[in-house]
Design an enzyme around this catalytic site. Structure first.
Site, PDB file in Angstrom:
ATOM      1  CG  HIS A 189      -3.083  -2.741   5.314  1.00 41.20           C
ATOM      2  ND1 HIS A 189      -4.167  -2.900   3.954  1.00 41.20           N
ATOM      3  CD2 HIS A 189      -4.371  -1.046   5.458  1.00 41.20           C
ATOM      4  CE1 HIS A 189      -5.276  -1.850   3.507  1.00 41.20           C
ATOM      5  NE2 HIS A 189      -5.274  -1.413   5.541  1.00 41.20           N
TER       6      HIS A 189
ATOM      7  CG  HIS B  25      -8.173  -0.482   8.605  1.00 37.26           C
ATOM      8  ND1 HIS B  25      -9.025  -0.551   8.201  1.00 37.26           N
ATOM      9  CD2 HIS B  25      -6.601  -0.320   8.300  1.00 37.26           C
ATOM     10  CE1 HIS B  25      -8.754  -0.275   7.093  1.00 37.26           C
ATOM     11  NE2 HIS B  25      -7.363   0.238   6.863  1.00 37.26           N
ATOM     12  CD  GLU B  26      -3.770   0.971   8.972  1.00 34.44           C
ATOM     13  OE1 GLU B  26      -2.986   1.081   8.137  1.00 34.44           O
ATOM     14  OE2 GLU B  26      -4.522   2.210   8.899  1.00 34.44           O
TER      15      GLU B  26
ATOM     16  N   GLY C 292      -4.300   6.231   9.732  1.00 33.28           N
ATOM     17  CA  GLY C 292      -3.496   5.253   9.396  1.00 33.28           C
ATOM     18  C   GLY C 292      -2.755   4.487   8.418  1.00 33.28           C
TER      19      GLY C 292
ATOM     20  CB  CYS D  91      -9.308   0.789   3.781  1.00 33.82           C
ATOM     21  SG  CYS D  91      -7.599   0.727   3.531  1.00 33.82           S
ATOM     22  CG  LEU D  92      -5.912   6.544   3.628  1.00 33.87           C
ATOM     23  CD1 LEU D  92      -4.437   6.984   3.750  1.00 33.87           C
ATOM     24  CD2 LEU D  92      -7.594   7.150   3.054  1.00 33.87           C
TER      25      LEU D  92
ATOM     26  CD  GLN E  12      -3.341   1.122   3.561  1.00 38.48           C
ATOM     27  OE1 GLN E  12      -2.551   1.349   4.552  1.00 38.48           O
ATOM     28  NE2 GLN E  12      -4.007   1.945   2.933  1.00 38.48           N
TER      29      GLN E  12
HETATM   30 ZN   LIG Z   1      -6.744   0.569   5.100  1.00 36.06          ZN
END
Ligand SMILES: [Zn+2]
Length: 175
Positions: free
Chosen positions: A145, A141-142, A46, A99-100, A51
């Site tokens: 962001h 989660h997304e 995701g 998380c990336l 991001q």
């Molecule tokens: Zn994330």
């Protein structure tokens, strides 16, 4: 490719994204293609537009599908534009979330087990889904962001303290 993955410490990750009002297909398609490429290159499932530096309420997701015993690959791309979440289940659960934008740091996050998501597709057509488990968690989660919220804001004080040094290193490395 123009866009780059943004890491913890980048102020854009703390800003609130704006709704998409102009469903400009060329722009959105390019954004989503770049997000998908960055997500897959970094082994994510995701990714949210902030991001990659776009303050728009857009996120993408690819479910992980078991193709044969113990072999998984990413499933078809799902696109969520201007998502809203509702009907969170009373039941909560905790797992470690990565998380990336915060590479290699997983922290326990408590979230509802199930959620309903409403969003728009690329053509601006609304749709609705209910999800539970990992899927529901990914949507939450997304969606976080898009509001400038990160996993580290939702974890325990203890877990946050334990990764404090590592976080400082990420900030120093990428800024
Ligand atoms: Zn994330």
């Amino acid at each position: 490719m123009q866009r780059k993955l943004r890491y913890y410490g980048d102020p854009i990750l703390r800003q609130k994204a704006k709704p998409v009002t102009d469903f400009n297909e060329a722009y959105l398609k390019q954004l989503i293609a770049e997000m998908d490429e960055i997500m897959q290159k970094n082994d994510g499932m995701g990714l949210a537009a902030p991001q990659v530096g776009d303050l728009l309420r857009v996120f993408i997701f690819r479910p992980v599908i078991e193709v044969s015993p113990r072999q998984w690959e990413l499933g078809p791309l799902e696109i969520y534009i201007n998502p809203t979440l509702s009907n969170p289940s009373e039941e909560l659960w905790v797992i470690e979330e990565g998380c990336l934008s915060i590479p290699k740091l997983q922290v326990p996050v408590e979230r509802p087990l199930a959620i309903t998501i409403e969003a728009y597709d690329l053509e601006g057509k609304p749709f609705q889904k209910s999800a539970d488990g990992i899927l529901a968690r990914a949507y939450m989660h997304e969606n976080d962001h898009l509001n400038g919220v990160l996993t580290i804001d939702r974890t325990t004080k203890r877990a946050r303290q334990q990764i404090d040094n590592a976080l400082r290193k990420i900030k120093a490395k990428y800024s």
